[in-house]
Design a protein around this motif. Structure first.
Motif: not given
Lengths: 203, 633
Positions: A48, A51, A82, A85-86, A88-90, B495-496, B526-527, B530, B533-534
């Motif tokens: 992911r 994205m 967006r 954000n995805v 960064r968290w991954i 992964i998410p 915020s997570l 993610a 969306d992810g």
């Protein structure tokens, strides 16, 4: 064959029929990070990281560019809030999950993520379950000596039933394709007694 | 009943026309004496757990012991879920409809004597309103039933699901006969479009539009095409699909066969979770009976249309309720969702055009074909037509199966039908849509329950679980519960979802121990975004909903945990202490005897005390104390 015209980051791009958004972006040198993608195998949309956001007026959605087919007239953006954000968290989660992989740390750093707020569970861990080893063994070698075992947080790479497999011919494709080097350590847990003699592996 | 009719009913005859079905139906009705007393015992899962099977046995024994010498020998019938699960085992006496609750085997003799042999009610076993004390004799009088509009589950709890003749008598398969003899496949799809029916499995996609797209895909790719029933219901608190499959399996089959006819499918699959053994058993029986009557299989009712289906049992993975994971599971592979942006109607099971609908959706189809799409669209509200079956559970007086028209205000379902949380207190929140849904606070109690209104307030229709919470439920704890559930059920492919759900749960674990800060709440949001969306499939992308809605509506409670280190609901163990009020404690010693940590001390007939440093906060003392002397702070 007719080409497919669409936009990436407001730039007009052309794709051949059957191409994905990621393939088109790479053709134009537009950078999209990936971990589970490799030209040798079918895309699986697992990591992911690739994205991208597709916008149409007020409407927008995030899709995995490695599996999203190029389509006429779509507007793709690779660096929106967006999307970041995805990513960064991954990256943050991966830094805590596979701290032993310098490749992941480098990739994360390229996208500005150098630290993680999450506690590290296993400092030795390198495998982030992209599944490339399993796919190359199944699709390219045609053996399926490797699989993922269990599900969710318990998922891991292993031979079926977690026993070294006689099916493995020790060809080393999995070791070669592994983006983090995790397969080097896992290899002996996959390889059973092989009937073929092979040259030494160069990983 | 004439001898020839009796013979006909005993051996199933292969029906060869809609007229045959009508004749059979009339024969069955003729053979049933409407005045014959029948003891209808609920064999839904709740009532069985409460001893329903023993109750039925006691009635059978009671009838033979009484040596009843009546013109009409009373019968005992077992049915699917009658609805009011919290007051089971339920027993209804027909024809006058006396409705008995919490019936024990020992009550059988009295009920037989008074209500079966005579027409006297046994009021002590009847529905009593907890507020007014009013006693209701029949289903029609009880508000829980009176305020519902039962259409899909109308026959559940009335018919014997193991006997096809009982279903046929109430009109089962008449819609199929009508469709096969008077409608073209195109007309069926058109009728579906007119009905406005939206999928009952969660996302609410218009069923007619799905079928239309499937027809278009078939034009391109040809046949075979498959029809699939999604019976992998697994949301915590949801049991309506199970109740439908167990209580009226023929409705699902009839809908499936009609759908197969509309799409030209010859084969169908029913994917039912293995944890529903009774649903599988009843569906298997229903399919065998339908085949023997010529209602399924080769050349159905001599229409030239053939269709058969088989049952695939799920192996316990929640994610297999997701359509593409369900297909990979039927194909014999590990139940992982497919990473493809292709719709199932084009490329579903075995890569073929496939129509997958939820159990309740299929069960709606005979109704739509019976009354016509336009008539059906008048039920409910625009854009959400028809009725919806809900499972009302949690801190509510009347736990059970509820069916209301779409657009019914939440408060009517929870307060009027459900009887509220008890003690006249308002509910705190209602969680709809299971682990993918959200918590709707009391301030939004008038929200109409339909697809779009629920999405607007941040929740979703989901499959139909409605978990009512009161002031003793902590939102942080609720969030942890759902995340823990999904963390275990995630397939682990992307992964998410694989890493994100555990990390979210860890943040909430910290909150429940009073650790963390307001910044962590921001991180959590915020997570969550993610993940939305992810994530690869709907399991991961909808998983943050319970957390996001509770942060939206109950942020103060989150702040109380991280800033004041308090759990206002008194649930999070690290943040609460148990103590004894010396004024109320009379030294009965019952708490001290039951305390597993042995940390309650005191002399007999003198106030006791809890050693907080040793206390496990298990709450056993609180449950044990008869004098209300133990309190949580």
């Amino acid at each position: 064959m007719e080409k497919i015209t669409f936009q990436i980051n407001d730039r007009e791009v052309e794709a051949r029929p059957g191409w994905t958004v990621l393939e088109t972006a790479r053709e134009y040198g537009i950078e999209i990070p990936t971990l589970c993608f490799h030209e040798a195998v079918l895309p699986s949309g697992a990591c992911r990281l690739c994205m991208v956001e597709i916008k149409d007026g007020d409407w927008s959605k995030l899709v995995a560019s490695c599996i999203y087919p190029a389509a006429k007239g779509i507007n793709v953006y690779t660096e929106t809030e967006r999307v970041s954000n995805v990513r960064r968290w991954i990256f943050e989660m991966l830094l805590a999950q596979v701290p032993a992989s310098p490749e992941i740390a480098d990739l994360a750093a390229r996208y500005g993520v150098t630290r993680t707020r999450f506690p590290v569970k296993d400092p030795e861990e390198m495998c982030m379950l992209c599944g490339l080893c399993q796919r190359v063994c199944e699709e390219v070698v045609g053996l399926s000596a490797i699989s993922t075992v269990d599900r969710g947080v318990h998922k891991r790479v292993g031979a079926p039933f977690l026993r070294p497999s006689d099916v493995c011919v020790a060809c080393g494709c999995c070791v070669n394709i592994c983006p983090t080097g995790a397969m080097r350590a896992l290899f002996d847990s996959i390889r059973g007694e092989t009937k073929t003699t092979l040259t030494q592996l160069t990983a | 009943m004439s001898d020839s009719t009796a013979a006909k009913l005993q051996t199933p005859w292969r029906l060869t026309s809609p007229g045959d079905l009508e004749t059979l139906r009339n024969d069955i009705i003729e053979s049933q004496d409407p005045n014959r007393p029948t003891i209808v015992v609920c064999h839904g899962n709740g009532c069985l757990a409460g001893g329903g099977a023993k109750v039925a046995e006691a009635f059978r024994q009671g009838l033979s012991d009484a040596g009843i010498n009546a013109k009409l020998m009373p019968g005992v019938k077992t049915t699917g879920c009658q609805g009011l699960c919290s007051r089971g085992p339920l027993v209804t006496i027909q024809p006058h409809g006396f409705c008995y609750q919490r019936v024990q085997p020992g009550d059988a003799a009295e009920i037989i004597e008074k209500s079966v042999m005579a027409t006297e009610p046994v009021e002590r076993l009847m529905h009593r309103d907890t507020k007014t004390g009013e006693v209701f004799h029949t289903e029609e009088e009880i508000p829980f039933y009176r305020l519902q509009e039962r259409r899909v589950i109308q026959k559940i709890g009335k018919i014997d699901p193991t006997d096809i003749t009982d279903a046929i008598a109430t009109g089962a398969y008449s819609s199929l006969a009508k469709v096969l003899s008077t409608m073209t496949p195109q007309e069926v799809v058109l009728e579906m479009e007119k009905s406005g029916l939206r999928g009952r499995g969660g996302a609410g996609f218009p069923t007619g539009r799905k079928w239309r797209s499937a027809l278009q895909a078939i034009e391109k790719k040809g046949r075979p095409v498959y029809v699939v029933v999604n019976g992998d219901e697994g949301d915590p608190g949801a049991f309506m699909d199970g109740a439908i499959m167990e209580g009226d399996p023929h409705a699902v089959l009839e809908g499936l066969i009609i759908g197969a006819y509309a799409l030209g499918a010859e084969k169908g699959y029913l994917y039912v979770r293995a944890e529903y053994p009774m649903a599988i058993k009843h569906l298997e029986m229903a399919m065998a009976q339908a085949r023997s009557y010529g209602l399924m299989g080769e050349n159905i009712l001599n229409s030239g249309f053939s269709f058969d289906a088989r049952i695939n049992r799920g192996a316990g993975a929640f994610v297999c309720g997701e359509s593409t994971a369900l297909f990979t599971s039927i194909e014999g592979k590990a139940g992982n969702p497919r990473p493809k942006y292709v719709r199932s109607v084009e490329e579903g099971l075995w890569g073929r055009p496939t129509v997958l609908n939820n159990v309740e959706t299929w069960a709606n189809i005979p109704l739509i074909m019976g009354m016509g799409g336009e008539e059906y669209a008048k039920i409910g509200v625009p854009h959400s037509t028809g009725t919806k079956v809900f499972c009302l559970v949690g801190k509510v007086e009347n736990v059970g199966l509820v069916e209301v028209p779409m657009g019914t205000p939440m408060t009517r379902i929870v307060e009027d039908i459900g009887g509220g949380v008890g003690g006249g207190k308002p509910f705190k929140a209602v969680q709809t849509g299971g682990p993918s849904g959200g918590c709707i606070p009391y301030s939004l109690k008038d929200t109409p329950v339909d697809f779009d209104s629920l999405t607007k307030v941040g929740s979703m229709m989901g499959s139909g679980a409605m978990i009512v919470m009161d002031e003793t439920d902590c939102v942080v704890d609720v969030g942890r519960y759902f995340l823990k559930f999904l963390e275990e059920e995630s397939c682990g492919k992307c992964i998410p979802c694989r890493l994100g759900l555990s990390r979210m749960r860890e943040i909430l674990d910290n909150f429940s121990q009073g650790k963390g800060s307001a910044a962590d709440i921001e991180d959590l949001t915020s997570l969550s975004n993610a993940l939305k969306d992810g994530a690869l499939c709907a399991l991961g992308s909808s998983a943050p909903n319970p957390v996001l809605t509770t942060i939206r509506y109950f942020k103060d409670e989150y702040l109380a945990h991280v800033e004041d280190h308090k759990c206002p609901a008194g649930v999070c163990k690290s943040l609460i202490t148990f103590a004894i009020d010396p004024e109320k404690c009379n030294g009965c010693m019952s708490c001290a005897r039951n305390c597993p940590a042995e940390c309650i001390t005191g002399k007999k007939k003198e106030p006791h005390a809890i050693d907080a440093s040793q206390c496990l906060r298990c709450g056993i003392c609180l449950e044990t104390c008869k004098f209300d002397a133990i309190f949580v702070s």
